[in-house]
Design a protein around this motif. Structure first.
Motif, PDB file in Angstrom:
ATOM      1  N   GLY A  83      56.350  47.458 115.162  1.00 38.04           N
ATOM      2  CA  GLY A  83      54.755  47.794 114.499  1.00 38.04           C
ATOM      3  C   GLY A  83      55.180  48.864 113.617  1.00 38.04           C
ATOM      4  N   ALA A  84      54.070  48.780 112.447  1.00 36.92           N
ATOM      5  CA  ALA A  84      54.346  49.795 111.499  1.00 36.92           C
ATOM      6  C   ALA A  84      52.845  49.710 110.716  1.00 36.92           C
ATOM      7  CB  ALA A  84      55.269  49.427 110.386  1.00 36.92           C
ATOM      8  N   GLN A  85      52.671  51.200 110.136  1.00 35.31           N
ATOM      9  CA  GLN A  85      51.310  51.440 109.438  1.00 35.31           C
ATOM     10  C   GLN A  85      51.397  52.425 108.870  1.00 35.31           C
ATOM     11  OE1 GLN A  85      47.832  52.259 112.042  1.00 35.31           O
ATOM     12  NE2 GLN A  85      49.167  52.824 113.725  1.00 35.31           N
ATOM     13  N   VAL A  86      50.538  52.663 107.761  1.00 38.46           N
ATOM     14  CA  VAL A  86      50.185  53.985 106.910  1.00 38.46           C
ATOM     15  C   VAL A  86      48.904  54.370 107.243  1.00 38.46           C
ATOM     16  CG1 VAL A  86      50.194  54.886 104.537  1.00 38.46           C
ATOM     17  CG2 VAL A  86      51.738  53.162 105.041  1.00 38.46           C
ATOM     18  N   LEU A  87      49.098  55.701 107.897  1.00 42.51           N
ATOM     19  CA  LEU A  87      47.713  56.385 108.190  1.00 42.51           C
ATOM     20  C   LEU A  87      47.129  56.891 107.043  1.00 42.51           C
ATOM     21  CD1 LEU A  87      49.539  58.364 111.224  1.00 42.51           C
ATOM     22  CD2 LEU A  87      48.419  56.077 111.189  1.00 42.51           C
ATOM     23  N   GLY A  90      48.428  59.457 104.801  1.00 42.80           N
ATOM     24  CA  GLY A  90      49.867  59.118 103.914  1.00 42.80           C
ATOM     25  C   GLY A  90      51.044  58.902 104.584  1.00 42.80           C
ATOM     26  N   THR A  91      50.911  59.552 105.950  1.00 39.73           N
ATOM     27  CA  THR A  91      52.310  59.403 106.663  1.00 39.73           C
ATOM     28  C   THR A  91      52.467  57.707 107.190  1.00 39.73           C
ATOM     29  OG1 THR A  91      51.531  61.521 107.860  1.00 39.73           O
ATOM     30  CG2 THR A  91      53.071  60.270 109.164  1.00 39.73           C
ATOM     31  N   ALA A  92      53.677  57.496 107.296  1.00 39.75           N
ATOM     32  CA  ALA A  92      53.836  56.245 107.670  1.00 39.75           C
ATOM     33  C   ALA A  92      54.482  56.263 108.957  1.00 39.75           C
ATOM     34  CB  ALA A  92      55.015  55.683 106.475  1.00 39.75           C
ATOM     35  N   VAL A  93      54.211  55.185 109.821  1.00 35.92           N
ATOM     36  CA  VAL A  93      54.802  55.385 110.966  1.00 35.92           C
ATOM     37  C   VAL A  93      55.193  54.048 111.624  1.00 35.92           C
ATOM     38  CG1 VAL A  93      53.786  55.643 113.813  1.00 35.92           C
ATOM     39  CG2 VAL A  93      52.681  56.819 111.892  1.00 35.92           C
ATOM     40  N   ARG A  94      56.291  54.118 112.456  1.00 42.04           N
ATOM     41  CA  ARG A  94      56.829  52.811 112.815  1.00 42.04           C
ATOM     42  C   ARG A  94      57.216  52.977 114.304  1.00 42.04           C
ATOM     43  NH1 ARG A  94      61.792  50.244 109.602  1.00 42.04           N
ATOM     44  NH2 ARG A  94      63.121  52.042 110.716  1.00 42.04           N
ATOM     45  N   GLU A  95      56.831  51.783 115.089  1.00 36.40           N
ATOM     46  CA  GLU A  95      57.215  51.832 116.438  1.00 36.40           C
ATOM     47  C   GLU A  95      58.612  51.075 116.678  1.00 36.40           C
ATOM     48  OE1 GLU A  95      55.390  53.433 119.020  1.00 36.40           O
ATOM     49  OE2 GLU A  95      54.075  54.169 117.383  1.00 36.40           O
ATOM     50  N   ILE A  96      59.482  51.810 117.415  1.00 42.90           N
ATOM     51  CA  ILE A  96      60.785  51.163 117.410  1.00 42.90           C
ATOM     52  C   ILE A  96      61.137  50.894 118.782  1.00 42.90           C
ATOM     53  CG2 ILE A  96      63.330  51.762 116.745  1.00 42.90           C
ATOM     54  CD1 ILE A  96      61.569  51.246 114.257  1.00 42.90           C
ATOM     55  N   ARG A 112      61.750  53.660 123.738  1.00 46.30           N
ATOM     56  CA  ARG A 112      60.883  53.488 122.732  1.00 46.30           C
ATOM     57  C   ARG A 112      60.845  54.629 121.870  1.00 46.30           C
ATOM     58  NH1 ARG A 112      57.290  49.188 121.559  1.00 46.30           N
ATOM     59  NH2 ARG A 112      57.561  47.769 123.199  1.00 46.30           N
ATOM     60  N   TYR A 113      60.360  54.641 120.525  1.00 50.94           N
ATOM     61  CA  TYR A 113      60.504  55.811 119.654  1.00 50.94           C
ATOM     62  C   TYR A 113      59.584  55.532 118.568  1.00 50.94           C
ATOM     63  CZ  TYR A 113      62.622  58.580 115.942  1.00 50.94           C
ATOM     64  OH  TYR A 113      62.770  59.639 114.881  1.00 50.94           O
ATOM     65  N   THR A 114      58.930  56.559 118.255  1.00 51.22           N
ATOM     66  CA  THR A 114      57.859  56.421 116.925  1.00 51.22           C
ATOM     67  C   THR A 114      58.378  57.355 115.876  1.00 51.22           C
ATOM     68  OG1 THR A 114      56.073  56.066 118.665  1.00 51.22           O
ATOM     69  CG2 THR A 114      55.370  56.771 116.386  1.00 51.22           C
ATOM     70  N   GLU A 115      58.638  56.651 114.850  1.00 51.40           N
ATOM     71  CA  GLU A 115      59.119  57.178 113.642  1.00 51.40           C
ATOM     72  C   GLU A 115      57.916  57.646 112.781  1.00 51.40           C
ATOM     73  OE1 GLU A 115      63.003  54.510 112.627  1.00 51.40           O
ATOM     74  OE2 GLU A 115      61.348  54.645 111.068  1.00 51.40           O
ATOM     75  N   GLN A 116      58.044  59.137 112.291  1.00 52.42           N
ATOM     76  CA  GLN A 116      56.785  59.484 111.367  1.00 52.42           C
ATOM     77  C   GLN A 116      57.612  59.755 110.169  1.00 52.42           C
ATOM     78  OE1 GLN A 116      54.883  62.549 113.575  1.00 52.42           O
ATOM     79  NE2 GLN A 116      54.021  61.229 115.129  1.00 52.42           N
TER      80      GLN A 116
END
Length: 139
Positions: A83-87, A90-96, A112-116
């Motif tokens: 999953g991915a979204q832009v908050l 302006g921060t972009a977040v991806r669930e990996i 599991r890892y959350t990229e910011q």
């Protein structure tokens, strides 16, 4: 009056198109860097991935040779975006989800890892702002 109205509409359309183009360039740069980062992780190039980490984070949380060496004890077998979204900020977040194989006993598990991702307008660069994935969380 009609001609001026069309002129205003054309001007607004041109401005909207320019805004989309600049936003599109920024987002395509994010996608390019996310791909490079995920490729580095998939191929076990954690030092290369470290170069995409925000310089402020790297300065506050320096990696030691021992910490880099720890990544040599695992092999990444999968790197899947869940999953991915832009908050709003302006921060972009991806669930990996990362497939991890222990090189010593050949057992596989997933982490599991959350990229910011943070955009730096001064440099025009996206940076991953929360460091490398902790492949040993919960163990």
């Amino acid at each position: 009056m009609r001609i001026m109205g069309k002129g205003v509409l054309l001007l607004l359309a041109a401005l909207a198109l320019a805004a989309c183009a600049s936003g599109g360039k920024k987002m395509s740069e994010l996608q390019r860097l996310q791909y490079a980062y995920s490729a580095a992780i998939r191929w076990g190039d954690f030092e290369g991935a470290w170069k995409l980490v925000d310089p402020e984070y790297r300065e506050a949380n320096p990696m030691t040779e021992l910490e880099f060496e720890r990544y040599n004890h695992v092999q990444v077998s999968a790197y899947r975006e869940r999953g991915a979204q832009v908050l709003d900020d302006g921060t972009a977040v991806r669930e990996i989800e990362i497939g991890v194989i222990n090189r010593h006993n050949m057992t596989e598990r997933s982490a599991r890892y959350t990229e910011q991702w943070r955009y730096d307008p001064e440099t025009g660069q996206w940076w991953i702002s929360n460091g490398l994935p902790d492949l040993w969380a919960g163990q």
